[in-house]
Design a protein around this motif. Structure first.
Motif, PDB file in Angstrom:
ATOM      1  N   GLY A  17     -47.801  16.730 -75.189  1.00 36.16           N
ATOM      2  CA  GLY A  17     -47.790  16.505 -73.738  1.00 36.16           C
ATOM      3  C   GLY A  17     -48.014  17.850 -72.946  1.00 36.16           C
ATOM      4  N   GLY A  18     -47.610  18.997 -73.717  1.00 32.32           N
ATOM      5  CA  GLY A  18     -48.022  20.249 -73.033  1.00 32.32           C
ATOM      6  C   GLY A  18     -49.452  20.594 -73.115  1.00 32.32           C
ATOM      7  N   LEU A  19     -50.164  19.951 -74.216  1.00 26.48           N
ATOM      8  CA  LEU A  19     -51.648  19.990 -74.432  1.00 26.48           C
ATOM      9  C   LEU A  19     -52.269  18.878 -73.716  1.00 26.48           C
ATOM     10  CD1 LEU A  19     -51.513  20.845 -78.354  1.00 26.48           C
ATOM     11  CD2 LEU A  19     -51.770  22.685 -76.472  1.00 26.48           C
TER      12      LEU A  19
ATOM     13  N   ALA B 146     -40.134  12.835 -81.005  1.00 22.88           N
ATOM     14  CA  ALA B 146     -39.692  13.167 -79.737  1.00 22.88           C
ATOM     15  C   ALA B 146     -40.302  14.647 -79.584  1.00 22.88           C
ATOM     16  CB  ALA B 146     -38.294  13.376 -79.507  1.00 22.88           C
ATOM     17  N   PHE B 147     -40.320  15.661 -80.581  1.00 26.47           N
ATOM     18  CA  PHE B 147     -40.916  16.611 -80.684  1.00 26.47           C
ATOM     19  C   PHE B 147     -42.591  16.696 -80.641  1.00 26.47           C
ATOM     20  CE2 PHE B 147     -43.243  19.554 -83.557  1.00 26.47           C
ATOM     21  CZ  PHE B 147     -42.761  21.201 -82.781  1.00 26.47           C
ATOM     22  N   ARG B 148     -43.182  15.676 -81.339  1.00 21.69           N
ATOM     23  CA  ARG B 148     -44.618  15.524 -80.950  1.00 21.69           C
ATOM     24  C   ARG B 148     -45.041  15.070 -79.735  1.00 21.69           C
ATOM     25  NH1 ARG B 148     -48.285  12.556 -84.844  1.00 21.69           N
ATOM     26  NH2 ARG B 148     -49.665  14.259 -84.117  1.00 21.69           N
ATOM     27  N   ILE B 149     -44.387  14.182 -79.115  1.00 24.17           N
ATOM     28  CA  ILE B 149     -44.641  13.833 -77.837  1.00 24.17           C
ATOM     29  C   ILE B 149     -44.703  15.065 -76.555  1.00 24.17           C
ATOM     30  CG2 ILE B 149     -44.033  12.513 -75.793  1.00 24.17           C
ATOM     31  CD1 ILE B 149     -43.030  10.239 -77.784  1.00 24.17           C
TER      32      ILE B 149
END
Length: 319
Positions: A25-27, A18-21
């Motif tokens: 996503g912000g990038l 979840a953290f990586r998504i």
């Protein structure tokens, strides 16, 4: 407890995903979002015994929903956006042909607790209870925490295959050396026995012993046979047959489990018992749980290949 080990691993993997998504996503790096549809398809089928399929493989560009289970009448939207507008946007699409279906919403990166407390416009009167039909990482972990140990182990194994990172081979070898050193100092309850490799086909032995779930593990880790052989050889040069001692120790746990367990349950119980023995050892210097479990799994698979546990198909009796 094994339950704690499985849950900690599951919590770590789902939280990190979840953290990586969210971060990617912000990038504007969205490859994980794309693959998450299929990840959650299989994950939810395992969790709830559903039969979800990716709707894009059946119907291109279907609006509002991503996954469908026609047998259980379930439609699912998988999204990295967890807002009221997102849910209502999905519910407002042309979903007339899904009358009588249960709508589910999976938030793959954001906390959806507030969404579960809200009410939504539902123009097609789909079955939809926000409190139980909106999922996020926290709600999934809450469900998993109360599952029985076999279900948790199934999820643990699924996530290991889907989300594991390949460990450094040098680190594996180093950890194996440490663990073998610890095991070699343990007082195993039975005497030594010959150390030999009985010729047989591994696939036939797996089939003969009805190891359906353990087959995945054996297939994954049988490649480490030569690495373990190298470590054992180094120890045996010291003049003590540590390899025999350790293999006998693993065999002792196998024999102690008796015949009351299913073959797969027996295989994984051997791993659990060896891990417990290592943790209880006065010589144990803690290493990450994932690395300890990996090394013990490799050792038990090696014992299986060396025919120290489970029956030899060519002889019919114990190896």
């Amino acid at each position: 407890m094994n339950r704690q080990e499985y849950f900690n691993f599951i919590e770590e993997k789902l939280s990190f995903l979840a953290f990586r998504i969210e971060m990617r996503g912000g990038l504007n790096i969205l490859d994980l979002n794309l693959h998450s549809e299929n990840f959650y398809l299989h994950f939810f089928n395992l969790l709830f015994d559903w039969n979800l399929k990716n709707l894009n493989t059946v119907e291109k560009n279907s609006a509002g929903i991503d996954l469908i289970d026609t047998a259980n009448k379930i439609i699912v939207q998988v999204s990295a956006t967890a807002t009221r507008q997102k849910v209502e946007s999905a519910l407002s699409k042309d979903l007339l042909k899904y009358s009588g279906y249960n709508f589910k919403f999976i938030s793959i990166s954001k906390d959806a607790k507030r969404l579960r407390e809200q009410t939504f416009s539902n123009p097609h009167n789909l079955t939809f209870s926000p409190a139980t039909d909106i999922f996020d990482t926290s709600s999934l972990l809450s469900i998993i925490s109360t599952m029985d140990i076999d279900q948790q182990r199934g999820i643990y194994n699924f996530l290991k295959k889907e989300l594991r990172s390949e460990p450094d081979p040098k680190k594996i070898e180093s950890n194996l050396t440490t663990i073998i050193k610890i095991l070699s100092k343990e007082d195993w309850s039975q005497g030594t026995m010959g150390f030999e490799i009985i010729p047989y086909d591994i696939e036939i032995k797996i089939f003969y012993n009805q190891l359906e779930k353990a087959k995945v593990l054996i297939d994954d880790y049988k490649v480490h046979y030569h690495r373990i052989d190298k470590v054992y050889s180094e120890f045996d040069k010291q003049g003590v047959n540590k390899s025999i001692s350790i293999l006998n120790g693993i065999r002792t746990e196998y024999l102690a489990l008796g015949k009351n367990l299913s073959p797969d349950h027996c295989f994984f119980s051997i791993i659990d018992k060896v891990i417990h023995k290592i943790r209880e050892s006065a010589n144990y210097t803690a290493i990450p749980d994932e690395e300890l479990t990996l090394c013990v799994q490799i050792l038990v698979v090696d014992a299986f290949i060396r025919c120290k546990i489970f029956k030899n198909p060519s002889g019919g009796g114990s190896c």
